[in-house]
Design a protein around this motif. Sequence first.
Motif, PDB file in Angstrom:
ATOM      1  N   ILE A  56       0.853  -1.182   0.000  1.00 48.44           N
ATOM      2  CA  ILE A  56       0.000   0.000   0.000  1.00 48.44           C
ATOM      3  C   ILE A  56       0.892   1.235   0.000  1.00 48.44           C
ATOM      4  O   ILE A  56       1.754   1.406   0.864  1.00 48.44           O
ATOM      5  N   LEU A  57       0.679   2.099  -0.993  1.00 48.01           N
ATOM      6  CA  LEU A  57       1.493   3.300  -1.137  1.00 48.01           C
ATOM      7  C   LEU A  57       0.946   4.427  -0.261  1.00 48.01           C
ATOM      8  O   LEU A  57      -0.268   4.570  -0.100  1.00 48.01           O
ATOM      9  N   SER A  58       1.861   5.229   0.253  1.00 46.16           N
ATOM     10  CA  SER A  58       1.436   6.426   0.984  1.00 46.16           C
ATOM     11  C   SER A  58       0.992   7.473  -0.034  1.00 46.16           C
ATOM     12  O   SER A  58       1.210   7.337  -1.244  1.00 46.16           O
ATOM     13  N   GLY A  63       1.628  10.107  -5.249  1.00 45.27           N
ATOM     14  CA  GLY A  63       1.824  11.334  -6.026  1.00 45.27           C
ATOM     15  C   GLY A  63       3.086  11.284  -6.860  1.00 45.27           C
ATOM     16  O   GLY A  63       3.099  11.699  -8.025  1.00 45.27           O
ATOM     17  N   ALA A  64       4.169  10.767  -6.278  1.00 44.43           N
ATOM     18  CA  ALA A  64       5.427  10.643  -7.022  1.00 44.43           C
ATOM     19  C   ALA A  64       5.288   9.665  -8.183  1.00 44.43           C
ATOM     20  O   ALA A  64       5.831   9.897  -9.276  1.00 44.43           O
ATOM     21  N   LEU A  65       4.560   8.592  -7.973  1.00 43.89           N
ATOM     22  CA  LEU A  65       4.339   7.606  -9.033  1.00 43.89           C
ATOM     23  C   LEU A  65       3.546   8.219 -10.183  1.00 43.89           C
ATOM     24  O   LEU A  65       3.892   8.050 -11.360  1.00 43.89           O
ATOM     25  N   ILE A  66       2.484   8.945  -9.864  1.00 45.27           N
ATOM     26  CA  ILE A  66       1.664   9.569 -10.904  1.00 45.27           C
ATOM     27  C   ILE A  66       2.484  10.612 -11.660  1.00 45.27           C
ATOM     28  O   ILE A  66       2.416  10.702 -12.895  1.00 45.27           O
TER      29      ILE A  66
END
Length: 78
Positions: A56-58, A63-66
Amino acid sequence: MSLDFVVSWDGSANGRAIRYGVVRRFAAYISIYDPLTEVFDAKAFPRFRAVPPPRILSDAELGALISACCSVSPLEAI
Protein backbone atom coordinates in the motif's frame (compact mmCIF):
# COMPACT_ATOMS: atom_id res chain seq x y z
CA MET A 1 19.88 -40.72 -15.53
CA SER A 2 17.33 -38.01 -16.33
CA LEU A 3 16.16 -37.74 -12.74
CA ASP A 4 19.77 -37.55 -11.53
CA PHE A 5 20.21 -34.60 -13.87
CA VAL A 6 17.15 -32.87 -12.40
CA VAL A 7 17.99 -33.58 -8.76
CA SER A 8 21.64 -32.54 -9.17
CA TRP A 9 20.53 -28.89 -9.49
CA ASP A 10 21.75 -26.98 -6.42
CA GLY A 11 19.39 -24.08 -7.00
CA SER A 12 15.78 -23.60 -6.00
CA ALA A 13 12.93 -26.07 -6.23
CA ASN A 14 11.53 -24.06 -9.13
CA GLY A 15 14.85 -24.52 -10.94
CA ARG A 16 14.53 -28.28 -10.56
CA ALA A 17 10.93 -28.10 -11.77
CA ILE A 18 12.02 -26.19 -14.88
CA ARG A 19 14.79 -28.72 -15.59
CA TYR A 20 12.32 -31.57 -15.10
CA GLY A 21 9.88 -29.91 -17.52
CA VAL A 22 12.54 -29.70 -20.22
CA VAL A 23 13.51 -33.36 -19.76
CA ARG A 24 9.85 -34.43 -19.64
CA ARG A 25 8.98 -32.64 -22.89
CA PHE A 26 12.08 -34.02 -24.60
CA ALA A 27 11.15 -37.56 -23.49
CA ALA A 28 7.61 -37.05 -24.80
CA TYR A 29 9.06 -35.98 -28.16
CA ILE A 30 11.44 -38.96 -28.32
CA SER A 31 8.61 -41.35 -27.39
CA ILE A 32 6.97 -40.52 -30.75
CA TYR A 33 9.88 -42.23 -32.52
CA ASP A 34 10.77 -44.81 -29.85
CA PRO A 35 7.73 -46.22 -28.02
CA LEU A 36 9.98 -47.77 -25.35
CA THR A 37 10.92 -44.29 -24.08
CA GLU A 38 9.44 -43.56 -20.66
CA VAL A 39 7.22 -40.49 -20.47
CA PHE A 40 7.46 -38.71 -17.12
CA ASP A 41 4.59 -37.55 -14.91
CA ALA A 42 3.90 -33.83 -15.32
CA LYS A 43 3.20 -33.36 -11.60
CA ALA A 44 6.35 -34.99 -10.19
CA PHE A 45 8.19 -31.68 -9.67
CA PRO A 46 5.57 -28.93 -9.33
CA ARG A 47 6.49 -25.25 -9.62
CA PHE A 48 5.67 -22.93 -6.77
CA ARG A 49 4.40 -19.50 -7.69
CA ALA A 50 4.51 -17.39 -4.57
CA VAL A 51 2.45 -14.24 -4.82
CA PRO A 52 4.05 -11.32 -3.02
CA PRO A 53 1.79 -9.43 -0.63
CA PRO A 54 0.34 -6.17 -1.92
CA ARG A 55 2.13 -2.95 -0.99
CA ILE A 56 0.00 0.00 0.00
CA LEU A 57 1.49 3.30 -1.14
CA SER A 58 1.44 6.43 0.98
CA ASP A 59 -0.07 9.61 -0.46
CA ALA A 60 3.41 10.98 -1.17
CA GLU A 61 4.52 7.77 -2.93
CA LEU A 62 1.33 7.69 -4.99
CA GLY A 63 1.82 11.33 -6.03
CA ALA A 64 5.43 10.64 -7.02
CA LEU A 65 4.34 7.61 -9.03
CA ILE A 66 1.66 9.57 -10.90
CA SER A 67 4.13 12.40 -11.62
CA ALA A 68 6.69 9.93 -12.95
CA CYS A 69 4.09 8.29 -15.18
CA CYS A 70 2.98 11.64 -16.58
CA SER A 71 6.54 12.58 -17.43
CA VAL A 72 7.05 9.34 -19.34
CA SER A 73 3.72 9.37 -21.16
CA PRO A 74 1.77 12.59 -20.64
CA LEU A 75 -1.97 12.33 -20.57
CA GLU A 76 -3.87 14.13 -23.33
CA ALA A 77 -6.56 15.82 -21.27
CA ILE A 78 -7.59 15.15 -17.74
